[in-house]
Design a protein around this motif. Sequence first.
Motif, PDB file in Angstrom:
ATOM      1  N   LEU A   1      11.125   6.791   2.144  1.00 40.36           N
ATOM      2  CA  LEU A   1       9.904   7.227   1.473  1.00 40.36           C
ATOM      3  C   LEU A   1       9.308   8.445   2.171  1.00 40.36           C
ATOM      4  N   HIS A   2       9.267   8.407   3.491  1.00 39.63           N
ATOM      5  CA  HIS A   2       8.690   9.519   4.256  1.00 39.63           C
ATOM      6  C   HIS A   2       9.480  10.805   4.024  1.00 39.63           C
ATOM      7  N   ALA A   3      10.800  10.705   4.005  1.00 39.03           N
ATOM      8  CA  ALA A   3      11.636  11.890   3.787  1.00 39.03           C
ATOM      9  C   ALA A   3      11.397  12.471   2.396  1.00 39.03           C
ATOM     10  N   ALA A   4      11.284  11.600   1.399  1.00 40.04           N
ATOM     11  CA  ALA A   4      11.036  12.069   0.035  1.00 40.04           C
ATOM     12  C   ALA A   4       9.661  12.715  -0.080  1.00 40.04           C
ATOM     13  N   GLU A   5       8.683  12.158   0.620  1.00 39.34           N
ATOM     14  CA  GLU A   5       7.335  12.743   0.609  1.00 39.34           C
ATOM     15  C   GLU A   5       7.342  14.143   1.216  1.00 39.34           C
ATOM     16  N   GLU A   6       8.123  14.335   2.268  1.00 39.75           N
ATOM     17  CA  GLU A   6       8.197  15.657   2.894  1.00 39.75           C
ATOM     18  C   GLU A   6       8.920  16.657   1.996  1.00 39.75           C
ATOM     19  N   LEU A   7       9.878  16.166   1.215  1.00 40.08           N
ATOM     20  CA  LEU A   7      10.640  17.045   0.327  1.00 40.08           C
ATOM     21  C   LEU A   7       9.844  17.429  -0.918  1.00 40.08           C
ATOM     22  N   PHE A   8       8.903  16.595  -1.306  1.00 39.78           N
ATOM     23  CA  PHE A   8       8.156  16.779  -2.550  1.00 39.78           C
ATOM     24  C   PHE A   8       7.548  18.182  -2.688  1.00 39.78           C
ATOM     25  N   PRO A   9       6.776  18.687  -1.710  1.00 41.60           N
ATOM     26  CA  PRO A   9       6.204  20.034  -1.874  1.00 41.60           C
ATOM     27  C   PRO A   9       7.253  21.135  -1.942  1.00 41.60           C
TER      28      PRO A   9
ATOM     29  N   LEU B   1       5.224   0.672  -7.963  1.00 42.04           N
ATOM     30  CA  LEU B   1       4.324   1.136  -6.915  1.00 42.04           C
ATOM     31  C   LEU B   1       4.216   0.133  -5.771  1.00 42.04           C
ATOM     32  N   ILE B   2       4.397  -1.134  -6.067  1.00 44.43           N
ATOM     33  CA  ILE B   2       4.233  -2.160  -5.035  1.00 44.43           C
ATOM     34  C   ILE B   2       5.565  -2.711  -4.542  1.00 44.43           C
ATOM     35  N   GLN B   3       6.657  -2.349  -5.217  1.00 47.49           N
ATOM     36  CA  GLN B   3       7.996  -2.726  -4.772  1.00 47.49           C
ATOM     37  C   GLN B   3       8.882  -1.489  -4.814  1.00 47.49           C
ATOM     38  N   PRO B   4       9.860  -1.387  -3.930  1.00 49.95           N
ATOM     39  CA  PRO B   4      10.743  -0.205  -3.923  1.00 49.95           C
ATOM     40  C   PRO B   4      11.657  -0.168  -5.148  1.00 49.95           C
ATOM     41  N   LYS B   5      11.079   0.115  -6.291  1.00 49.70           N
ATOM     42  CA  LYS B   5      11.807   0.294  -7.543  1.00 49.70           C
ATOM     43  C   LYS B   5      11.596   1.732  -7.993  1.00 49.70           C
ATOM     44  N   PHE B   6      12.459   2.228  -8.868  1.00 50.20           N
ATOM     45  CA  PHE B   6      12.409   3.656  -9.164  1.00 50.20           C
ATOM     46  C   PHE B   6      12.436   3.932 -10.662  1.00 50.20           C
ATOM     47  N   HIS B   7      11.542   3.267 -11.358  1.00 47.17           N
ATOM     48  CA  HIS B   7      11.442   3.473 -12.799  1.00 47.17           C
ATOM     49  C   HIS B   7      10.768   4.809 -13.085  1.00 47.17           C
ATOM     50  N   ILE B   8      11.310   5.555 -14.044  1.00 50.24           N
ATOM     51  CA  ILE B   8      10.720   6.827 -14.458  1.00 50.24           C
ATOM     52  C   ILE B   8      10.691   6.869 -15.983  1.00 50.24           C
ATOM     53  N   LEU B   9      10.134   7.930 -16.540  1.00 52.19           N
ATOM     54  CA  LEU B   9      10.116   8.131 -17.983  1.00 52.19           C
ATOM     55  C   LEU B   9      11.246   9.069 -18.372  1.00 52.19           C
ATOM     56  N   ASN B  10      11.739   8.919 -19.607  1.00 50.88           N
ATOM     57  CA  ASN B  10      12.763   9.856 -20.059  1.00 50.88           C
ATOM     58  C   ASN B  10      12.101  11.188 -20.430  1.00 50.88           C
ATOM     59  N   PRO B  11      12.875  12.255 -20.616  1.00 56.84           N
ATOM     60  CA  PRO B  11      12.278  13.579 -20.858  1.00 56.84           C
ATOM     61  C   PRO B  11      11.337  13.625 -22.052  1.00 56.84           C
ATOM     62  N   GLU B  12      11.682  12.917 -23.130  1.00 57.20           N
ATOM     63  CA  GLU B  12      10.821  12.925 -24.309  1.00 57.20           C
ATOM     64  C   GLU B  12       9.491  12.234 -24.026  1.00 57.20           C
TER      65      GLU B  12
ATOM     66  N   GLU C   1      15.562   7.214  -3.785  1.00 61.12           N
ATOM     67  CA  GLU C   1      16.442   6.116  -4.188  1.00 61.12           C
ATOM     68  C   GLU C   1      17.794   6.211  -3.492  1.00 61.12           C
ATOM     69  N   THR C   2      18.307   7.436  -3.345  1.00 59.14           N
ATOM     70  CA  THR C   2      19.584   7.634  -2.662  1.00 59.14           C
ATOM     71  C   THR C   2      19.488   7.259  -1.189  1.00 59.14           C
ATOM     72  N   LEU C   3      18.399   7.681  -0.548  1.00 55.75           N
ATOM     73  CA  LEU C   3      18.231   7.400   0.877  1.00 55.75           C
ATOM     74  C   LEU C   3      17.998   5.920   1.153  1.00 55.75           C
ATOM     75  N   MET C   4      17.447   5.202   0.188  1.00 52.82           N
ATOM     76  CA  MET C   4      17.197   3.768   0.373  1.00 52.82           C
ATOM     77  C   MET C   4      18.478   3.017   0.710  1.00 52.82           C
TER      78      MET C   4
ATOM     79  N   SER D   1       0.803  -1.213   0.000  1.00 56.12           N
ATOM     80  CA  SER D   1       0.000   0.000   0.000  1.00 56.12           C
ATOM     81  C   SER D   1       0.842   1.272   0.000  1.00 56.12           C
ATOM     82  N   ALA D   2       2.159   1.138   0.020  1.00 59.24           N
ATOM     83  CA  ALA D   2       3.030   2.304   0.153  1.00 59.24           C
ATOM     84  C   ALA D   2       3.072   3.151  -1.108  1.00 59.24           C
ATOM     85  N   ARG D   3       2.887   2.535  -2.279  1.00 61.95           N
ATOM     86  CA  ARG D   3       3.061   3.225  -3.559  1.00 61.95           C
ATOM     87  C   ARG D   3       4.449   3.868  -3.563  1.00 61.95           C
ATOM     88  N   TRP D   4       5.460   3.025  -3.605  1.00 55.85           N
ATOM     89  CA  TRP D   4       6.842   3.414  -3.333  1.00 55.85           C
ATOM     90  C   TRP D   4       7.385   4.486  -4.260  1.00 55.85           C
ATOM     91  N   ASN D   5       7.196   4.312  -5.544  1.00 51.32           N
ATOM     92  CA  ASN D   5       7.799   5.229  -6.511  1.00 51.32           C
ATOM     93  C   ASN D   5       6.979   6.519  -6.568  1.00 51.32           C
TER      94      ASN D   5
END
Length: 227
Positions: free
Chosen positions: A103-111, A50-61, A91-94, A8-12
């Motif tokens: 995850l909590h630290a990244a969530e606080e940094l997001f805004p 979202l269900i595993q601590p993986k950090f896939h993203i999209l490229n800029p294009e 990902e760095t903090l992991m 339920s964490a929705r990691w990424n």
Amino acid sequence: MKQHAEESARWNLFARELEDRLREHGWNFNDLVSEAGLHPEKVRRLKRSLIQPKFHILNPEELEQVSMCFAFTGDEQIRLRAAILATAVEETLMNRIDPENALHAAEELFPVLIRALQQRFGQFRGLAATRRMLVIEESSPIHEAIDLILERFDQAMLALYLSRQSQRDYEHLEQATLAHTRFADVLSDLNALCAADPSLARDETWLFWHQETQKNLQAVEEDLSPL
């Protein structure tokens, strides 16, 4: 209980934000394939992250393509870019603290990142491609091996984003060099996997990620050439 918490964490944070933005517009992850023309492999890994601590993203294009296709507003595009940076921090903090606190630290940094990027906002350009495809979920030993290799692909992509966001030359060089090293390592590992199993040269998944890695490696080399 721990397994339920992980599911339920929705990691990424990037995948989470992208899914939320799509839902607000009445779409879902599968529409990234059928409407925005992304490869099913990209969507499969976004879902998985979202269900595993993986950090896939999209490229800029791809991010530009998706933003145009689903008519994301300027504020929504800023949120997605901020989510990519927050994901890089996560990902760095992991590697330094436990996953939940990372995850909590990244969530606080997001805004905070959202506010910072609002001062540097620029409009995206480009046209989104549209084509109809089905998202194919597949899992096999060889694809699991590819997924392990692609964890470094995700790390390389995060470094690429950080290099392009940096306003200091030395940070730009450091992150771009790191991205280059990681993409080169991924390419080497994919080639080694194919050498061990030559049939992979005809495997759609292997071919896709091999081409993606080559493309992004070339992009980093172009970034590094003026430095």
